[in-house]
Design a protein around this motif. Structure first.
Motif, short mmCIF file in Angstrom:
data_model
loop_
_atom_site.label_atom_id
_atom_site.label_comp_id
_atom_site.label_asym_id
_atom_site.label_seq_id
_atom_site.Cartn_x
_atom_site.Cartn_y
_atom_site.Cartn_z
N GLU A 159 0.00 -1.42 -0.48
CA GLU A 159 0.05 -0.24 0.52
C GLU A 159 0.91 1.38 -0.03
O GLU A 159 0.18 2.82 -0.37
N ASP A 160 2.14 1.17 0.25
CA ASP A 160 3.42 2.88 0.07
C ASP A 160 3.03 2.56 -0.93
O ASP A 160 3.38 3.78 -1.22
N ARG A 161 3.53 1.82 -2.18
CA ARG A 161 3.60 2.09 -3.52
C ARG A 161 2.01 1.93 -4.64
O ARG A 161 2.20 2.85 -5.97
N LEU A 162 1.41 1.91 -3.79
CA LEU A 162 0.11 1.35 -4.76
C LEU A 162 -1.89 1.65 -3.80
O LEU A 162 -1.48 2.09 -2.67
N ALA A 163 -1.88 3.00 -4.75
CA ALA A 163 -3.98 3.45 -5.22
C ALA A 163 -4.24 2.04 -4.35
O ALA A 163 -4.45 1.29 -4.76
N TRP A 164 -5.38 1.71 -3.61
CA TRP A 164 -6.26 1.17 -3.38
C TRP A 164 -7.77 1.81 -2.16
O TRP A 164 -7.89 2.46 -2.22
N ARG A 165 -8.35 0.91 -2.75
CA ARG A 165 -10.24 1.60 -2.65
C ARG A 165 -10.66 -0.45 -2.02
O ARG A 165 -10.13 -0.99 -3.19
N GLU A 166 -11.47 -0.05 -0.94
CA GLU A 166 -11.46 -1.41 0.01
C GLU A 166 -13.33 -1.31 -1.74
O GLU A 166 -14.39 -0.88 -1.61
N ILE A 167 -13.74 -2.71 -2.18
CA ILE A 167 -14.99 -2.67 -2.91
C ILE A 167 -15.99 -3.36 -2.21
O ILE A 167 -17.63 -2.50 -1.98
N ALA A 168 -15.44 -4.15 -0.66
CA ALA A 168 -16.74 -4.69 -0.19
C ALA A 168 -16.06 -5.83 0.75
O ALA A 168 -14.63 -6.01 0.58
N VAL A 169 -16.79 -5.67 1.91
CA VAL A 169 -15.92 -6.74 2.71
C VAL A 169 -17.39 -8.16 3.36
O VAL A 169 -18.36 -7.71 2.71
N ASP A 170 -16.71 -8.72 2.85
CA ASP A 170 -17.83 -9.92 2.73
C ASP A 170 -17.39 -11.11 3.88
O ASP A 170 -16.64 -11.24 4.91
N PRO A 171 -18.33 -11.69 4.42
CA PRO A 171 -18.17 -12.99 5.46
C PRO A 171 -17.71 -14.11 5.19
O PRO A 171 -18.09 -14.49 3.98
N VAL A 172 -16.80 -14.82 5.82
CA VAL A 172 -15.90 -16.36 5.84
C VAL A 172 -17.07 -17.68 5.55
O VAL A 172 -17.49 -17.01 7.03
N PHE A 173 -17.40 -18.26 5.30
CA PHE A 173 -18.66 -18.83 5.29
C PHE A 173 -17.85 -20.57 5.06
O PHE A 173 -16.48 -20.64 4.84
N ILE A 174 -17.92 -21.77 5.50
CA ILE A 174 -17.73 -22.90 5.88
C ILE A 174 -18.49 -23.40 4.22
O ILE A 174 -19.83 -23.54 4.13
N LEU A 175 -17.53 -24.23 3.94
CA LEU A 175 -17.67 -24.72 2.74
C LEU A 175 -17.66 -26.32 3.31
O LEU A 175 -16.35 -26.88 3.94
N LEU A 176 -18.87 -27.66 3.57
CA LEU A 176 -18.46 -28.93 3.48
C LEU A 176 -19.29 -29.99 2.22
O LEU A 176 -20.14 -29.52 1.38
N ALA A 177 -18.94 -31.28 2.05
CA ALA A 177 -20.01 -32.04 0.97
C ALA A 177 -21.47 -31.89 1.40
O ALA A 177 -21.01 -31.83 3.20
N GLU A 178 -21.73 -32.10 0.02
CA GLU A 178 -23.66 -32.24 0.78
C GLU A 178 -24.15 -33.23 1.38
O GLU A 178 -25.18 -32.92 2.04
N ASP A 179 -23.19 -34.44 2.19
CA ASP A 179 -23.70 -35.40 2.25
C ASP A 179 -22.90 -35.47 3.71
O ASP A 179 -22.79 -36.22 4.45
N HIS A 180 -22.29 -34.21 4.33
CA HIS A 180 -21.51 -34.09 5.27
C HIS A 180 -22.68 -34.68 6.88
O HIS A 180 -23.81 -33.02 6.53
N PRO A 181 -22.19 -34.90 7.91
CA PRO A 181 -22.95 -35.01 8.80
C PRO A 181 -23.45 -33.33 9.59
O PRO A 181 -24.79 -32.93 10.33
N LEU A 182 -22.79 -32.53 9.37
CA LEU A 182 -23.80 -30.84 9.25
C LEU A 182 -23.79 -30.37 7.50
O LEU A 182 -24.02 -28.54 8.93
N ALA A 183 -24.04 -30.75 7.31
CA ALA A 183 -23.77 -30.04 5.71
C ALA A 183 -25.70 -29.43 5.74
O ALA A 183 -25.92 -28.21 5.03
N ARG A 184 -26.57 -29.87 7.30
CA ARG A 184 -27.74 -29.27 7.18
C ARG A 184 -27.66 -28.65 7.99
O ARG A 184 -29.51 -28.29 8.20
#
Length: 330
Positions: A159-184
């Motif tokens: 950031e010392d050499r480049l200009a930057w702007r924030e587009i958005a902030v997203d939460p981070v989610f979890i990705l699991l297999a659809e038949d994982h016990p916690l997937a529902r």
């Protein structure tokens, strides 16, 4: 012999290492070759630059003078090289922009929007999992701008050499297999995943550090963390061999489920990087508007993320504009 900038770099390396041998190793030279060069440099400037001491080689008064000058000249030469590269690749010579981006849904959609608004504006695109590679490409003039990002607590790279702007902030989610016990589950606590292995895309992203910190706050350490390419990440998750962190805008392919974290302590900042002297302010403003519009579209196309946002809005409304309940009155 005339003194050259490469000679100044050699002198700096010796001073920093306090050893000719260590400096030669860092410079990729034989110790004898660097010693010979040092003698020639000393002959050119009229006296010895270093003397041996208890802590290794130390600069003489003449050496201190040369080193002080090098602190000004070397950065100036480096800046000259970067500016020359940038000038040789000036934006707009053929009316085109070179865009870089980390893998995800944004780049293709942004190119479509820009092509509709300004036909022919985008000349080429480059995708890389390495945020450093993209930022360096912008700094060196090989890219005009880049869509990158960092973890919610992180700083924009270079950031010392480049200009930057924030587009958005997203939460981070979890990705699991659809038949994982916690997937529902409609949402998950990170502690529910303490028996899982984890997989992350390769690159210098700080996601691994963020994952470890979140697990420690929940009272455990990740069992193991694999780093691999994006396709292998999805395969390991689909086969229930690992769980993965992913941005909330990610659209899972068949066989995978995206599940919000109950506490949105992990987040991802989408950033637009460019070199300020290269791109006109009006152009960057236009690019930022389109990038933000692309993010809005990505949210709208993610049922899980859209539902999560509605839930947050309901919680906010219930608690008078606060995301968390106000403290009880005493």
């Amino acid at each position: 012999m005339e003194l050259e900038f490469r000679h100044l770099r050699m002198i700096r390396a010796i001073a920093d290492a306090e050893s000719v041998t260590k400096a030669a190793d860092r410079l990729g030279l034989a110790q004898s070759a660097l010693s010979t060069q040092l003698k020639r440099i000393e002959a050119a400037v009229g006296g010895p630059l270093f003397e041996r001491g208890r802590k290794g080689v130390q600069p003489t008064p003449l050496g201190i003078l040369v080193l002080e000058r090098s602190r000004v000249l070397l950065p100036a030469m480096r800046q000259l090289r970067e500016d020359a590269l940038r000038f040789a690749n000036t934006v707009g010579e053929d009316g085109g922009l070179r865009l870089g981006a980390t893998p995800g849904p944004f780049l293709g959609t942004l190119v479509n929007r820009l092509d509709a608004a300004r036909p022919g504006l985008v000349k080429s695109t480059q995708s890389s999992t390495s945020v450093t590679e993209l930022a360096t490409g912008v700094a060196d003039g090989r890219l005009d701008l880049a869509l990158t990002g960092c973890c919610g607590h992180g700083k924009a790279l270079d950031e010392d050499r480049l200009a930057w702007r924030e587009i958005a902030v997203d939460p981070v989610f979890i990705l699991l297999a659809e038949d994982h016990p916690l997937a529902r589950e409609t949402e998950l606590e990170i502690g529910q995943l303490m028996e899982e292995h984890w997989v992350l895309p390769s690159g210098e992203s700080c996601c691994g550090e963020c994952l470890a910190a979140a697990c420690v706050r929940a009272g455990f350490l990740p069992r193991s963390v694999y780093e691999t390419d994006a396709a292998s990440c999805l395969h390991l998750v689909r086969s229930k061999r690992a769980a993965a962190l992913c941005r909330a805008t990610f659209l899972p392919p068949p066989g995978l489920e995206l599940i919000p974290l109950a506490a949105s302590e992990l987040s991802w900042r989408h950033l637009l990087l460019w070199h300020a002297p290269t791109l006109a302010c009006g152009l960057t403003d236009m690019l930022l508007r389109h990038a933000m519009a692309v993010h809005v579209e990505a949210v709208a196309h993610s049922p899980v993320y859209a539902a999560w946002l509605r839930k947050q809005e309901e919680v906010t409304a219930r608690h008078g504009g606060h995301l968390t309940p106000p403290p009880p009155e005493r």
